[in-house]
Design a protein around this motif. Structure first.
Motif, PDB file in Angstrom:
ATOM      1  N   ILE A 145      -2.150  10.190   2.271  1.00 36.70           N
ATOM      2  CA  ILE A 145      -1.295   9.089   2.720  1.00 36.70           C
ATOM      3  C   ILE A 145      -0.890   8.248   1.510  1.00 36.70           C
ATOM      4  O   ILE A 145      -1.743   7.816   0.728  1.00 36.70           O
ATOM      5  CB  ILE A 145      -2.041   8.199   3.734  1.00 36.70           C
ATOM      6  CG1 ILE A 145      -2.591   9.046   4.885  1.00 36.70           C
ATOM      7  CG2 ILE A 145      -1.144   7.088   4.251  1.00 36.70           C
ATOM      8  CD1 ILE A 145      -3.611   8.320   5.736  1.00 36.70           C
ATOM      9  N   ALA A 147       1.088   4.914  -0.476  1.00 37.18           N
ATOM     10  CA  ALA A 147       1.131   3.460  -0.333  1.00 37.18           C
ATOM     11  C   ALA A 147       2.579   2.986  -0.232  1.00 37.18           C
ATOM     12  O   ALA A 147       3.505   3.701  -0.611  1.00 37.18           O
ATOM     13  CB  ALA A 147       0.446   2.802  -1.528  1.00 37.18           C
ATOM     14  N   THR A 184      -1.337  -1.453   7.138  1.00 34.41           N
ATOM     15  CA  THR A 184      -2.233  -0.291   7.042  1.00 34.41           C
ATOM     16  C   THR A 184      -3.033  -0.334   5.745  1.00 34.41           C
ATOM     17  O   THR A 184      -4.191   0.087   5.715  1.00 34.41           O
ATOM     18  CB  THR A 184      -1.434   1.022   7.110  1.00 34.41           C
ATOM     19  OG1 THR A 184      -0.494   1.075   6.035  1.00 34.41           O
ATOM     20  CG2 THR A 184      -0.682   1.130   8.418  1.00 34.41           C
ATOM     21  N   GLU A 185      -2.432  -0.850   4.687  1.00 31.28           N
ATOM     22  CA  GLU A 185      -3.160  -0.938   3.424  1.00 31.28           C
ATOM     23  C   GLU A 185      -4.284  -1.959   3.499  1.00 31.28           C
ATOM     24  O   GLU A 185      -5.304  -1.816   2.818  1.00 31.28           O
ATOM     25  CB  GLU A 185      -2.195  -1.267   2.285  1.00 31.28           C
ATOM     26  CG  GLU A 185      -1.243  -0.119   1.984  1.00 31.28           C
ATOM     27  CD  GLU A 185      -0.358  -0.395   0.778  1.00 31.28           C
ATOM     28  OE1 GLU A 185      -0.769  -1.179  -0.099  1.00 31.28           O
ATOM     29  OE2 GLU A 185       0.740   0.175   0.723  1.00 31.28           O
ATOM     30  N   ILE A 188      -7.011  -0.039   5.053  1.00 30.42           N
ATOM     31  CA  ILE A 188      -7.545   0.902   4.059  1.00 30.42           C
ATOM     32  C   ILE A 188      -8.515   0.193   3.120  1.00 30.42           C
ATOM     33  O   ILE A 188      -9.608   0.701   2.830  1.00 30.42           O
ATOM     34  CB  ILE A 188      -6.387   1.542   3.270  1.00 30.42           C
ATOM     35  CG1 ILE A 188      -5.613   2.504   4.176  1.00 30.42           C
ATOM     36  CG2 ILE A 188      -6.905   2.264   2.037  1.00 30.42           C
ATOM     37  CD1 ILE A 188      -4.311   3.005   3.583  1.00 30.42           C
ATOM     38  N   CYS A 204      -2.362   6.516   9.441  1.00 30.49           N
ATOM     39  CA  CYS A 204      -1.552   7.642   8.968  1.00 30.49           C
ATOM     40  C   CYS A 204      -0.163   7.541   9.581  1.00 30.49           C
ATOM     41  O   CYS A 204       0.182   8.270  10.516  1.00 30.49           O
ATOM     42  CB  CYS A 204      -2.225   8.965   9.331  1.00 30.49           C
ATOM     43  SG  CYS A 204      -1.395  10.406   8.642  1.00 30.49           S
ATOM     44  N   PRO A 247      -6.138   8.174   1.677  1.00 27.35           N
ATOM     45  CA  PRO A 247      -5.058   7.329   1.157  1.00 27.35           C
ATOM     46  C   PRO A 247      -5.119   7.309  -0.364  1.00 27.35           C
ATOM     47  O   PRO A 247      -6.203   7.244  -0.953  1.00 27.35           O
ATOM     48  CB  PRO A 247      -5.392   5.953   1.741  1.00 27.35           C
ATOM     49  CG  PRO A 247      -6.892   5.965   1.862  1.00 27.35           C
ATOM     50  CD  PRO A 247      -7.290   7.385   2.147  1.00 27.35           C
TER      51      PRO A 247
END
Length: 558
Positions: A145, A147, A184-185, A188, A204, A247
């Motif tokens: 995945i 960034a 999403t980051e 993560i 994802c 990621p």
């Protein structure tokens, strides 16, 4: 195949990919061709910038092709002057539309071993393709995945973007200090790069993700019926297959324009909810309506009926359907396809009981008749297999699921005195074992022990007091093993290796804000109903000794 390593790699526990050591960017020689698939509907100028960035990648030109799938743009999209050498524009297959349909069209035409999905409004850094592709040179069961940061689209030319990417100076053309970070980051970072995430598929999302081509097609591609949230639903099916999500923040990118949620979050959520509710059983928060029937059930209950009496089977089926977990599909395993349809004595039929059973359950959408059990319950996340002679207690299934959710174990084995074992499998654990090459039931169990853990429990933990008193084994009582082998048909075999210990207990609830909370058939298999005989998803169980018996032997040997 020993405990889960494939291609000589160390085993990965859950999603903790720490043992993997990818090559340093710029210090290795790629060998796998990459197909970059870009679904696009209009937005010619943004596409021009995306292709300009791809034309300046560090990944070798001769190993990269770019397939832009024009999903009904008016006017049609054109190929700009600055684009990778192997770039072509194709139109989406007729008869469909949308992102999923366009990506599937591109994937069908792709010649690369690696598929890189990329949105048509992404400007990627020069190492983006290389950073993600390096993981796929290590193993076939990884999903990488990239960034991204969101920016208001500035007025830029393709020439400016190409030069900025080529020289590694995106910050000179984009004001990254004002960029909006991806939510999403944040997840993560909070879950140690998804190593500690319970459901990493949640992050994802579609704008930039890559995997081996075989992995994409093995789960049926992206579901074109899902018009919002198609990337999350696709990632869920990948998760149930057993992949590892990785990621890579070195694969940086700028997303042109702010996310749709910023414009109308409530409407976006409403648009996504029904699609995910039907197809992702782990999203329990979306299935609050009691008594509903969902496209993909939360759990499958497998009963090998054999020559069991009809009343006994009815009691076991009713117990499964009337328990505290209502989101259930019951599979009755017997040689249904061998029942002839020709003239026969109705009352003197040697298959009298089995025919009555088929008529009794064959019209119930909550019950499936199958000659054999598929290797994995996916996309259903849990599968219970137990003896017909011991019906599930009202909350037995709920207790068993709670137990494996608590410590994230991949297999629960419960001893039922006088009736044999009952098991609960986690689809992602079985899927991982199969991806790593396990075929024999003992290999599957050994792999699950290493990657997810095998838990053992006593009947009193999951059945009401006195519920199994006086139970004795008999024909059709077998619980079966991971691949659906009825123990009564299994000869002796070498004991499976003993396990290496259980998974460490972890809290059942994720950290605050982590969407990877405990929470479809693949596009080619949309029904919960009865499969026709000869269904390619079914496999005849091999004649082997029960996996569970071998597990017990292995433990005694310790």
């Amino acid at each position: 195949m020993t405990g889960g390593a494939a291609n000589g790699l160390p085993p990965i526990r859950h999603n903790d990919y720490s043992p993997l050591r990818p090559p340093e960017i710029g210090a290795w020689d790629p060998s796998l061709p990459v197909s970059v698939i870009i679904p696009a509907h209009g937005g010619q100028h943004r596409l021009d910038l995306t292709l300009a960035a791809l034309a300046a990648q560090t990944y070798p030109d001769h190993l990269m092709e770019v397939i832009v799938v024009d999903d009904g743009s008016r006017p049609p999209l054109r190929l700009p002057e600055i684009a990778p050498t192997g770039t072509r524009i194709v139109t989406a297959d007729p008869g469909g539309w949308g992102i999923a349909h366009a990506v599937n069209t591109g994937a069908a035409l792709a010649g690369g071993d690696i598929l890189q999905r990329l949105d048509a409004d992404m400007v990627v850094c020069r190492e983006h393709i290389e950073a993600l592709a390096r993981w796929h040179h290590l193993a076939e069961h990884l999903v990488a995945i990239g960034a991204k940061k969101f920016v208001e689209e500035p007025r830029l030319t393709p020439e400016q973007v190409h030069e900025a990417v080529r020289t590694g100076s995106l910050e000179e053309v984009f004001d990254l200090s004002k960029a909006l970070p991806s939510s999403t980051e944040q997840t993560i970072a909070r879950t140690d790069g998804l190593r500690a995430s319970r459901n990493p598929y949640h992050v994802c999302t579609g704008p930039t993700v890559s995997m081996r081509r075989e992995t994409f097609h093995a789960v049926g591609g992206i579901d074109p019926e899902v018009l919002r949230g198609e990337d999350t639903e696709f990632a869920y099916r990948l998760a149930q297959r057993g992949v590892v999500f990785i990621p890579d923040m070195a694969a940086g990118a700028v997303h042109l324009g702010l996310p749709a949620q910023r414009r109308d979050r409530q409407r976006v959520v409403r648009a996504v909810t029904p699609y995910l509710a039907h197809r992702i059983p782990l999203r329990r928060d979306l299935r609050k309506d009691r008594g509903r029937r969902w496209l993909v059930p939360y759990a499958e209950v497998v009963l090998h009926v054999g020559e069991a009496a009809q009343e006994q089977v009815r009691e076991a089926v009713n117990a499964a359907l009337e328990g505290s977990v209502t989101d259930v599909l019951v599979t009755l395993v017997a040689p249904w396809s061998e029942l002839s349809r020709g003239r026969r004595p109705v009352l003197g039929d040697p298959d009298f009981e089995l025919r009555l059973m088929r008529e009794h359950f064959g019209h119930d959408e909550r019950v499936r008749l199958a000659d054999a059990v598929s290797p994995t319950p996916a996309p259903t996340p849990f599968r219970y297999t137990g003896p017909v002679s011991v019906p599930l207690g009202h909350d037995s299934l709920e207790r068993m699921i709670s137990a494996v959710q608590a410590d994230r174990s991949g297999l629960l084995v419960v001893g039922l005195p006088g009736a044999g074992p009952a098991t609960l499998e986690r689809a992602e654990a079985v899927g991982r074992a199969l991806l790593l090459g396990a075929r024999d039931p003992g290999e599957v169990a050994a792999s699950i022990e290493v990657t997810h853990g095998v838990r053992h429990g006593a009947a009193k933990e999951f059945w009401p007091s006195g519920a199994i008193d006086g139970v004795t084994g008999g024909v059709g009582d077998g619980g079966g093993d991971i691949t659906g082998t009825p123990p009564e048909a299994a000869p002796a075999a070498t004991a499976a290796p003993a396990g290496t210990g259980h998974a460490r207990p972890e809290p059942r609830r994720p950290a605050s804000g982590d969407r990877s909370a405990p929470d479809k058939p693949a596009p080619g298999d949309r029904r919960q109903g009865k499969p026709v005989s000869g269904d390619r998803n079914q496999v005849r169980p091999a004649a082997r000794r029960s996996l569970l018996a071998r597990l017990r032997d292995g433990l005694r040997a310790d």
